[in-house]
Scaffold this motif. Sequence first.
Motif, PDB file in Angstrom:
ATOM      1  N   GLY A 377       0.807  -1.212   0.000  1.00  0.00           N
ATOM      2  CA  GLY A 377       0.000   0.000   0.000  1.00  0.00           C
ATOM      3  C   GLY A 377       0.841   1.264   0.000  1.00  0.00           C
ATOM      4  N   GLN A 378       0.177   2.395   0.049  1.00  0.00           N
ATOM      5  CA  GLN A 378       0.826   3.714   0.034  1.00  0.00           C
ATOM      6  C   GLN A 378       1.514   4.034  -1.293  1.00  0.00           C
ATOM      7  OE1 GLN A 378       0.803   2.179   3.296  1.00  0.00           O
ATOM      8  NE2 GLN A 378      -0.847   3.677   3.439  1.00  0.00           N
ATOM      9  N   GLY A 379       1.321   3.177  -2.297  1.00  0.00           N
ATOM     10  CA  GLY A 379       1.880   3.483  -3.611  1.00  0.00           C
ATOM     11  C   GLY A 379       3.380   3.349  -3.697  1.00  0.00           C
ATOM     12  N   VAL A 380       3.992   2.641  -2.725  1.00  0.00           N
ATOM     13  CA  VAL A 380       5.444   2.461  -2.767  1.00  0.00           C
ATOM     14  C   VAL A 380       5.799   0.974  -2.759  1.00  0.00           C
ATOM     15  CG1 VAL A 380       6.006   4.680  -1.677  1.00  0.00           C
ATOM     16  CG2 VAL A 380       5.649   2.651  -0.244  1.00  0.00           C
ATOM     17  N   ILE A 381       7.041   0.682  -3.130  1.00  0.00           N
ATOM     18  CA  ILE A 381       7.533  -0.692  -3.144  1.00  0.00           C
ATOM     19  C   ILE A 381       7.991  -1.025  -1.732  1.00  0.00           C
ATOM     20  CG2 ILE A 381       9.340  -2.203  -4.065  1.00  0.00           C
ATOM     21  CD1 ILE A 381       9.104  -0.313  -6.613  1.00  0.00           C
ATOM     22  N   ASN A 382       7.178  -1.778  -1.014  1.00  0.00           N
ATOM     23  CA  ASN A 382       7.469  -1.951   0.410  1.00  0.00           C
ATOM     24  C   ASN A 382       7.178  -3.365   0.888  1.00  0.00           C
ATOM     25  OD1 ASN A 382       4.737  -1.819   0.179  1.00  0.00           O
ATOM     26  ND2 ASN A 382       4.421  -0.191   1.660  1.00  0.00           N
ATOM     27  N   MET A 383       7.231  -4.330  -0.019  1.00  0.00           N
ATOM     28  CA  MET A 383       6.972  -5.682   0.440  1.00  0.00           C
ATOM     29  C   MET A 383       8.060  -6.642  -0.009  1.00  0.00           C
ATOM     30  SD  MET A 383       3.462  -7.783   0.289  1.00  0.00           S
ATOM     31  CE  MET A 383       2.758  -7.577   1.913  1.00  0.00           C
ATOM     32  N   LYS A 443      12.815  -6.670  -0.801  1.00  0.00           N
ATOM     33  CA  LYS A 443      13.911  -7.633  -0.632  1.00  0.00           C
ATOM     34  C   LYS A 443      13.552  -8.926  -1.337  1.00  0.00           C
ATOM     35  CE  LYS A 443      16.406  -6.824   3.678  1.00  0.00           C
ATOM     36  NZ  LYS A 443      16.470  -7.134   5.106  1.00  0.00           N
ATOM     37  N   VAL A 444      14.562  -9.679  -1.755  1.00  0.00           N
ATOM     38  CA  VAL A 444      14.322 -11.019  -2.313  1.00  0.00           C
ATOM     39  C   VAL A 444      15.339 -11.971  -1.693  1.00  0.00           C
ATOM     40  CG1 VAL A 444      13.910 -12.334  -4.417  1.00  0.00           C
ATOM     41  CG2 VAL A 444      14.044  -9.856  -4.539  1.00  0.00           C
ATOM     42  N   GLY A 445      14.897 -13.130  -1.307  1.00  0.00           N
ATOM     43  CA  GLY A 445      15.800 -14.131  -0.734  1.00  0.00           C
ATOM     44  C   GLY A 445      16.689 -14.768  -1.805  1.00  0.00           C
ATOM     45  N   TYR A 446      17.676 -15.529  -1.350  1.00  0.00           N
ATOM     46  CA  TYR A 446      18.664 -16.106  -2.262  1.00  0.00           C
ATOM     47  C   TYR A 446      18.041 -17.122  -3.218  1.00  0.00           C
ATOM     48  CZ  TYR A 446      22.923 -18.426  -3.845  1.00  0.00           C
ATOM     49  OH  TYR A 446      23.906 -18.948  -4.618  1.00  0.00           O
ATOM     50  N   GLU A 447      17.235 -18.034  -2.650  1.00  0.00           N
ATOM     51  CA  GLU A 447      16.652 -19.096  -3.486  1.00  0.00           C
ATOM     52  C   GLU A 447      15.714 -18.537  -4.565  1.00  0.00           C
ATOM     53  OE1 GLU A 447      14.242 -21.967  -1.492  1.00  0.00           O
ATOM     54  OE2 GLU A 447      13.818 -22.967  -3.400  1.00  0.00           O
ATOM     55  N   PRO A 448      14.747 -17.695  -4.162  1.00  0.00           N
ATOM     56  CA  PRO A 448      13.879 -17.139  -5.217  1.00  0.00           C
ATOM     57  C   PRO A 448      14.676 -16.302  -6.226  1.00  0.00           C
ATOM     58  CG  PRO A 448      13.320 -16.229  -3.052  1.00  0.00           C
ATOM     59  CD  PRO A 448      14.269 -17.344  -2.824  1.00  0.00           C
ATOM     60  N   TRP A 449      15.718 -15.634  -5.757  1.00  0.00           N
ATOM     61  CA  TRP A 449      16.529 -14.802  -6.669  1.00  0.00           C
ATOM     62  C   TRP A 449      17.032 -15.652  -7.838  1.00  0.00           C
ATOM     63  CZ3 TRP A 449      18.029  -9.543  -6.010  1.00  0.00           C
ATOM     64  CH2 TRP A 449      18.905  -9.074  -7.000  1.00  0.00           C
ATOM     65  N   GLU A 450      17.619 -16.790  -7.494  1.00  0.00           N
ATOM     66  CA  GLU A 450      18.154 -17.666  -8.542  1.00  0.00           C
ATOM     67  C   GLU A 450      17.073 -18.177  -9.476  1.00  0.00           C
ATOM     68  OE1 GLU A 450      20.470 -20.744  -6.631  1.00  0.00           O
ATOM     69  OE2 GLU A 450      22.258 -19.702  -7.406  1.00  0.00           O
ATOM     70  N   GLN A 451      15.986 -18.600  -8.870  1.00  0.00           N
ATOM     71  CA  GLN A 451      14.913 -19.181  -9.698  1.00  0.00           C
ATOM     72  C   GLN A 451      14.247 -18.129 -10.582  1.00  0.00           C
ATOM     73  OE1 GLN A 451      12.294 -22.149  -8.251  1.00  0.00           O
ATOM     74  NE2 GLN A 451      13.644 -22.764  -6.586  1.00  0.00           N
ATOM     75  N   LEU A 452      14.106 -16.910 -10.041  1.00  0.00           N
ATOM     76  CA  LEU A 452      13.529 -15.828 -10.845  1.00  0.00           C
ATOM     77  C   LEU A 452      14.438 -15.538 -12.046  1.00  0.00           C
ATOM     78  CD1 LEU A 452      12.295 -13.452  -8.012  1.00  0.00           C
ATOM     79  CD2 LEU A 452      10.855 -14.296  -9.876  1.00  0.00           C
ATOM     80  N   GLU A 453      15.719 -15.437 -11.774  1.00  0.00           N
ATOM     81  CA  GLU A 453      16.650 -15.163 -12.871  1.00  0.00           C
ATOM     82  C   GLU A 453      16.587 -16.260 -13.926  1.00  0.00           C
ATOM     83  OE1 GLU A 453      20.579 -14.333 -11.263  1.00  0.00           O
ATOM     84  OE2 GLU A 453      20.236 -12.227 -11.804  1.00  0.00           O
ATOM     85  N   ALA A 454      16.519 -17.523 -13.438  1.00  0.00           N
ATOM     86  CA  ALA A 454      16.450 -18.644 -14.374  1.00  0.00           C
ATOM     87  C   ALA A 454      15.198 -18.557 -15.238  1.00  0.00           C
ATOM     88  CB  ALA A 454      16.484 -19.965 -13.605  1.00  0.00           C
ATOM     89  N   ALA A 455      14.122 -17.963 -14.668  1.00  0.00           N
ATOM     90  CA  ALA A 455      12.858 -17.853 -15.410  1.00  0.00           C
ATOM     91  C   ALA A 455      12.812 -16.595 -16.271  1.00  0.00           C
ATOM     92  CB  ALA A 455      11.682 -17.869 -14.428  1.00  0.00           C
ATOM     93  N   GLY A 456      13.911 -15.843 -16.290  1.00  0.00           N
ATOM     94  CA  GLY A 456      13.948 -14.643 -17.135  1.00  0.00           C
ATOM     95  C   GLY A 456      13.278 -13.434 -16.511  1.00  0.00           C
ATOM     96  N   ILE A 457      13.081 -13.477 -15.186  1.00  0.00           N
ATOM     97  CA  ILE A 457      12.463 -12.337 -14.490  1.00  0.00           C
ATOM     98  C   ILE A 457      13.532 -11.746 -13.576  1.00  0.00           C
ATOM     99  CG2 ILE A 457      10.590 -11.608 -12.964  1.00  0.00           C
ATOM    100  CD1 ILE A 457       9.189 -14.304 -13.745  1.00  0.00           C
TER     101      ILE A 457
END
Lengths: 496, 92
Positions: A377-383, A443-457
Motif C-alpha cells: 500500500g501507500q503506492g510504494v515498493i514496500n513488500m 527484498k528477495v531471498g537467495y533461493e527465489p533470486w536464482e529461480q527468478l533469474e532462471a525464469a527470465g524475471i
Amino acid sequence: MQLPVLNDAPASKGGCSASSCGSTDNQMDTLPDSIREKVQNHPCYSEDAHHYFARMHVAVAPACNIQCHYCNRKYDCANESRPGVVSELLTPDQAVKKTMAVAANIPQMTVLGIAGPGDPLANPERTFETFRRLSQEAPDIKLCVSTNGLALPDAVEELSKHNIDHVTITINTVDPEIGAKIYPWIFWKNRRIKGVKGAKILIEQQQKGLEMLIAKGILVKVNSVMIPGVNDQHLAEVSKVVKSKGAFLHNVMPLIAEAEHGTFYGVMGQRGPTHDELQDLQDACSGDMNMMRHCRQCRADAVGMLGEDRGDEFTLDKIEDMEIDYQAAMEKRKVIHQAIQAEMDSKRLEKAEKAQQHKQEPRLTTRPVLMAVATSGQGVINMHFGHAKEFLIYEASPDGVRFISHRKADQYCGGDTTCGDGESTLQVTIRALAGCEAVLCSKVGYEPWEQLEAAGIAPNGEHAMEPIEEAVMAVYKEMAVAGKLDDVNDSIRASA
Amino acid sequence: MAVKIIESCVNCFACEPVCPSKAIYEAKPHFLVDPKKCTECEGDFPVFQCASICPIEGAILNSLGEAINPPGSLTGIPPEKMAEAMAELQSH
C-alpha cells in the motif's frame, strides 16, 4: 529520474481522450468534480485510492433470484477468495455492529458494500435495513451495493434514499442468446424461467435499472465476467452500450472456474482467460469506456485493503466483546482521512509534474516491458518478495508507466504450501509472473533470486520505499541503457 | 399434502418470503416447512414457489418424497459429469 504516468489507453494507441479516461489518478482529473469527489477515496473505483483506503463487505444477503454458471450456491470455504463465498451470514444488526467495529479499528476503511453471497436486491429487507441503520449511525462510511440487476428497477427508489451513491451491476451480455449460455434460469413473477427467455428478461431489467440509476444521479459501475468462447468477443459491445447509457466505469474480470468449486463452468471444464487475453480485451474496451483493472474479485465478506482479508479479526464472537465509541472513532477517522487525502494530492501533483518533464525529454523508441511490483500500500515498493500474496503488474514503455492488473501469487487457495501436482509456492508465483521481465520488491531471498533469474524475471530490491511508477520507469531506463530493449517487436506477448 | 425441505438446504432464505402460506420457517440446522400450513401453493400458483426459487437440486421433496428439482435440472451439470469431477478431486 523523470516519469510519466499513463492512463488506461494502451501505449500503442497513444494516450486517451478526455472523454474516455478512467480510474487511475490523472484520469480522474478528467471526470466531473461531482464524480471525482465521490470516488477519490473509494478503493474499488479509484486505482489511486486502492493503495491507501480499505473496504469491507457484509454478508447479509443470502438469497438469489438467478443462477449463474460461475456460481455455486453451496460453497463456503475459509480459504477461498472469490465472489459469492462467505464464512458466516450476518443479520442486519450484526452487520451494523461489525461495520462499526471495523471502521473503528481500521480507520482507512471508507466503504461498506453489500454484495451477497446472493443478490442484495433479492434480500431487500435485510439489505435496506443494514443501509438504513448505517447511514444514520455511521454517516462517514460510503455505502455501495452490487446486483445482478433483475430486481433493480424496483429498488432504485429505495436505493436513492440511503446515502448510496455507487451501484455495481454485473452485466455479462446484452444478447439473450449469449445470456442463455451464462444464466441457466431466473426466478421471475413467481416462476423459474429458463434459457433465452429468462436471459432476455434479465437483460431488459439490467438495462432499465441502469437507465433509472443514471436518471437519479447515482454512479454506476458495470462488472463483466470474461468467459472465453462465450462472451469474450461480445464485451466490447457491452462496454459501448453501458457507456452510452451513462455508466462511468467498466470492470472486466476474468472467469474463475475450477472443478473443485462445483460450478457449471468449473465442472464442465470451461477455462478462464489468460492474462494476455484479459489485458487485450480491457485495452480494446478502453477506447470506449473507462476501464477498471485493479479489481480483486473479493469474497462477499472481505475486510481490509483490496487483496487482503482481515475478516478473521472481526468474527461474530470477536466483535461481541468489542466496545465501540463511534463518535470518538469518527473524529479519529476524519483526521486520518484528511492526512491520507493530503498525501494523495501531493503525490498526484508530483506525478503530473514528472509527466510534464518527461514530455520534454527525447522520446525512447524501445519496446514496452511488463514488471511486477510487491507492495502493501501507500503506492510504494514496500513488500518482501516472499511475503507478497499478489503482485501489481505495470507496463513501462516510451509513453510512460501504466497499471495493467494484479496477479495472485497463491492462486485462489491459501492453505497449503504445495498444490495438487506438488508445485511449490515459489513455482506457482513464478508461473503467475509469466510475461514480466522484472520484479520489484523491498527484498528477495537467495533461493527465489536464482529461480527468478532462471525464469527470465530480473529480481530487483534496489527501489525499496520508492514510489512505484518512478521505480518502474527507472528500471525501464536501466534496461534501455543496457541494450535489453532494442528489439521493437512485441516480445512480451510472445513469451507470456 | 406438503413439501419437505431436507438437509441439503443451504439456508439461503430465498424460499421463505415467496411462500404464499407462510409455511416456511428458519430452523437449525436448516429451514423447515410446517406441513399443517403448506398447501403446495394450490389456489395461489400453478407451481411450487419454494421449489421454483430454490437453487439446490434435491433440497425440496414433494409429498411423494421425490426431488422436485432432480440432479442436473438447475445447474445444467449432467449428474455423471459431476460424479466424475468429484471422483477426480477425491483421488488427489
